[in-house]
Design an enzyme around this catalytic site. Structure first.
Site: not given
Ligand code: PEP
Length: 256
Positions: A61, A63, A145, A147, A191, A197, A212
């Site tokens: 990423n 960013k 995300h 951010e 789920e 079901g 990190s």
């Protein structure tokens, strides 16, 4: 797969019990100690889950970083890097460079957007539609995300709508979960309504770790049974280090 008929995105579960037993506690302690050893930054953990083929997955990423010059260099480094075969590699440049990266990057690496609109494009100033992303060859989008949640103020419902629309239109979604003060008592429940079901089960959901991850700690982290890959921020801006993280899949294979 995740939220096609459930616009309120609230959580995901995979079949192996990762966060609710003694092993999971040691897993988290292990991650924390790895991060303390290898980074002076305060770790900002996030856990990401998505539908996929079960292969190791590493996403970068980028960013809101980069210029034409720096991104050209990064793409060149990535194009010349050697990646292990059995790992999906995805990078997520800022929107303005998405087309440039998509058309100059080797086919080995797919591109992801960092955001997408909740529906079809139109009078939504500043937004980017899923259709436009697909038009330039984008295969993925990062949604939820931390951010986007903390700084922009997106909430689960809004993110759920985005995820549902993107998935319905055929984009892969890297769905991020955050704002969990402590994981000790968390069980992630994915789920899908189509599985409840009906006798059908989800066996290919991957859970990747983000926060990190770098070239020094990736091998140890990759060995963990409940980590199917990584979402990488800062370290994805350096081609050779990102390649090291991608290739940490080899540690996983040794540990298996
Ligand atoms: C992130 O923000 O998704 C992220 C994982 O960042 P970093 O790797 O820089 O901690």
């Amino acid at each position: 797969m995740v939220a096609t008929s459930c616009p309120q995105f609230s959580g995901l579960r995979r079949s192996s019990p990762i966060f609710h037993n003694a092993r999971s506690q040691s897993f988290l302690q292990h991650i924390n100690s790895q991060l303390r050893l290898s980074s002076s930054r305060k770790p900002c953990r996030s856990v990401v889950a998505m539908a996929g083929s079960g292969k190791f997955f590493v996403g970068g990423n980028w960013k809101c970083n980069g210029t034409i010059d720096s991104i050209t260099k990064l793409v060149s480094d990535l194009n010349s890097a050697k990646f292990e075969n059995d790992v999906d590699v995805v990078v997520s440049p800022p929107f303005v460079y998405l087309d440039m990266v998509s058309s100059s990057l080797t086919d080995r690496i797919e591109v992801s957007a960092q955001n997408s609109w909740i529906g079809k494009g139109g009078a939504f100033t500043g937004e980017i539609s899923v259709e436009q992303l697909k038009d330039i060859g984008c295969k993925w989008v990062i949604l939820g995300h931390s951010e986007r949640r903390h700084i922009i103020g997106e909430d689960d419902q809004f993110i759920g709508k985005k995820a549902a629309y993107a998935l319905n239109e055929g984009l892969g979604v890297i769905a991020c979960i955050d704002v969990v003060p402590s994981w000790d008592n968390i069980v992630i429940a994915y789920e899908p309504v189509w599985a409840i079901g009906t006798g059908k089960v989800a066996s290919k959901t991957r859970i990747i770790y983000g926060g990190s991850v770098n070239g020094s700690n990736c091998a140890e982290l990759a060995k963990q049974a409940d980590i199917d890959g990584f979402l990488v921020g800062g370290a994805s801006l350096k081609g050779p280090e990102f390649a090291t993280i991608v290739n940490s899949v080899t540690s996983k294979k040794v540990a298996a």
